[in-house]
Design an enzyme around this catalytic site. Structure first.
Site, short mmCIF file in Angstrom:
data_model
loop_
_atom_site.label_atom_id
_atom_site.label_comp_id
_atom_site.label_asym_id
_atom_site.label_seq_id
_atom_site.Cartn_x
_atom_site.Cartn_y
_atom_site.Cartn_z
N GLY A 124 9.64 -25.75 17.74
CA GLY A 124 9.48 -25.09 19.03
C GLY A 124 8.89 -23.70 18.93
O GLY A 124 9.00 -23.02 17.91
N ARG A 179 10.97 -17.87 25.37
CA ARG A 179 11.78 -16.76 25.87
C ARG A 179 11.94 -15.62 24.87
O ARG A 179 12.41 -14.54 25.22
CB ARG A 179 13.15 -17.29 26.30
N TYR A 214 19.27 -28.23 13.76
CA TYR A 214 18.25 -27.42 14.43
C TYR A 214 18.05 -26.09 13.72
O TYR A 214 19.00 -25.43 13.32
CB TYR A 214 18.66 -27.18 15.89
N GLY A 215 16.79 -25.69 13.61
CA GLY A 215 16.45 -24.47 12.89
C GLY A 215 16.79 -23.19 13.60
O GLY A 215 16.70 -22.11 13.01
N GLY A 263 23.65 -30.57 27.47
CA GLY A 263 23.84 -31.96 27.84
C GLY A 263 25.32 -32.30 27.92
O GLY A 263 26.13 -31.78 27.13
N ALA A 290 17.26 23.05 -9.90
CA ALA A 290 16.67 22.78 -8.58
C ALA A 290 15.16 22.94 -8.61
O ALA A 290 14.62 23.82 -9.28
CB ALA A 290 17.28 23.73 -7.55
N ASN A 300 4.43 12.78 -13.48
CA ASN A 300 4.29 11.55 -14.25
C ASN A 300 3.00 10.80 -14.00
O ASN A 300 2.68 9.86 -14.72
CB ASN A 300 5.47 10.61 -13.94
N SER A 328 15.33 26.01 -13.10
CA SER A 328 14.86 25.70 -11.76
C SER A 328 13.35 25.90 -11.63
O SER A 328 12.74 26.72 -12.33
CB SER A 328 15.57 26.60 -10.74
#
Length: 452
Positions: free
Chosen positions: A11, A15, A99-100, A136, A376, A382, A401
């Site tokens: 299907g 929707r 059903y998928g 159904g 820091a 690299n 740092s």
């Protein structure tokens, strides 16, 4: 008994308002169809045939599970779709049709249908619903099922029936082939309904045995994004409850997403808005702060991942602390007792026991020994524009740092790099290396002033 599965996935899903086939929309990070196939594989079937139609090529290229494909080139109803999937099915086979777009049916429910099926019995999944609109209705006489009527074809009296057809059927291959050859499309939709086989079967002397799911949500299908979102939260709630039952504290079960597998030890704490993708493993006594993304990663016992961290295919050793706002990219592997702090990014890097990268640094394609301190603002340079190069930092080294380590380069054991240095050559063990420019102080200097 040879079991074969037919999964209907042809299907469009109008929707959903989407160019993507409905069965490829994702629940917990996996296509709806993928959930159905994973559950089906738990039954150890001889084969799984997936009947596809709309977006067939896209479905085939996305699904990884081992299945056979059958094409329904025209969508002429569920009965017609099942006909397209009959190739290779023997009369003696037990066929489970599902059903998928119904992703959460339990394997135990499928097995109950298979157990109900024999040469004289069809297993049919039904349930009682307070509001059966859209389903159904099950027709019974003297308590026995004699047929199924779709809502569009039902009389006002039949619309009052609250037992509904969930659509999943277990039936012998010979009976299925015979019954499908005799159904027609004389109905409100002009389609060949799979449900029409039940009335024919009863007339032939077969029995239709109802099997009920443990929970109503097992038969919930997805026809809209609203339904998909509702199932997502329902599924995540169940996953969160499973975690809590296994010794995990989940701060808010409504604010966790598991999009793969998550294995946990005991006394794990997971704060709000955490997302887990792929295959993740978390040890005992691990704490994960809010707003973290953990993808395909392993976190060992006693470690803490602070808020707003991203871990991608990384391994964190025991008693480590990561974050806040840290990113561990693929190939990051740490030993115990490490500290990776705020705004630090690592990639393809091994961090030795007790080492620290606390602030505002990038460390990539590197190997750090034990008890290394990275200050820091440090960057491992690299990449030269073509190739990546390695940085090696020995045990007990100290990186000041705001340093740039231009790979390939080795900082030997016990070495110190002075703050603000750009290191382009190997640093010997226990040496201080620095490339800092000499500081100059200018006397009698005046800062420029704007003219008014």
């Amino acid at each position: 008994m040879t079991t074969r599965l037919i999964v209907l996935a042809a299907g469009k899903g109008t929707r959903m308002k989407s160019a993507m086939p409905k069965v490829l929309h994702r629940l917990a990070g996996k296509p709806l169809l993928g959930h159905v196939l994973d559950t089906g594989l738990q039954l150890n079937p001889a084969s799984i045939t997936v009947v596809i139609g709309h977006g067939a090529d896209q479905v085939q290229s996305t699904i990884e599970q081992p299945v056979k494909w059958a094409l329904q080139s025209e969508q002429l109803g569920t009965g017609h779709a099942v006909r397209e999937g009959l190739d290779g099915i023997e009369d003696s086979d037990t066929v489970l049709i599902t059903y998928g777009d119904v992703p959460l049916t339990r394997a135990s429910t499928y097995q109950a249908l298979l157990d109900a099926c024999d040469e004289q019995t069809i297993g049919l999944l039904t349930l009682m619903m307070d509001d059966p609109t859209g389903y159904g209705r099950i027709l019974r006489e003297g308590g026995a099922i004699v047929g199924v009527v779709e809502q569009k074809d039902a009389t006002p009296d039949q619309l009052g029936i609250t037992e509904v057809n969930a659509g999943v059927v277990a039936i012998k291959g010979g009976s299925l082939r015979d019954l499908l050859s005799r159904i027609d499309n004389n109905n409100a939709q002009g389609e060949f309904y799979l449900t029409d086989i039940h009335e024919l079967a009863v007339k032939d002397g077969l029995r239709v045995q109802a099997v009920h799911p443990q929970d109503e949500w097992e038969v919930d299908g997805v026809n809209s994004r609203v339904q998909l979102a509702r199932l997502e939260r329902l599924h995540q709630q169940h996953l969160a409850e499973e975690l809590m039952n296994n010794g995990v504290t989940v701060a808010d079960p409504a604010r966790i997403d598991i999009r793969g597998t998550l294995k946990t030890g005991t006394d794990v704490t997971i704060d709000v808005n955490c997302v887990f993708e792929g295959d993740c493993v978390i040890g005992n006594n691990v704490k994960i702060g809010q707003n973290c993304l953990i993808s395909g990663s392993v976190i060992a016992d006693g470690s803490t991942i602070l808020a707003n961290c991203v871990l991608e295919n990384a391994e964190v050793g025991s008693d480590a602390t990561v974050g806040p706002f840290a990113r561990l990219r693929p190939g990051t592997r740490t030993e115990s007792g490490i500290r990776i702090g705020n705004f630090v990014e690592t990639k393809n890097t091994h961090v030795g026991e007790g080492s620290k990268i606390n602030h505002l640094s990038y460390v990539g394609d590197s190997t750090l020994g034990r008890n290394v301190n990275v200050g820091a603002g440090t960057i491992t340079c690299n990449y030269d524009g073509v190739n990546k190069h390695q940085t090696i930092i020995g045990d007990n080294a100290f990186i000041g740092s705001n340093s740039a380590l231009v790979a390939p380069v080795t900082i030997s054991e016990g070495a110190t790099v002075g703050a603000g240095s750009t290191i382009t050559r190997n640093v010997p063990a226990d040496r201080l290396s620095l490339t800092r420019a000499r500081q100059t102080d200018i006397e009698n200097w005046s800062r420029p002033i704007k003219n008014k």
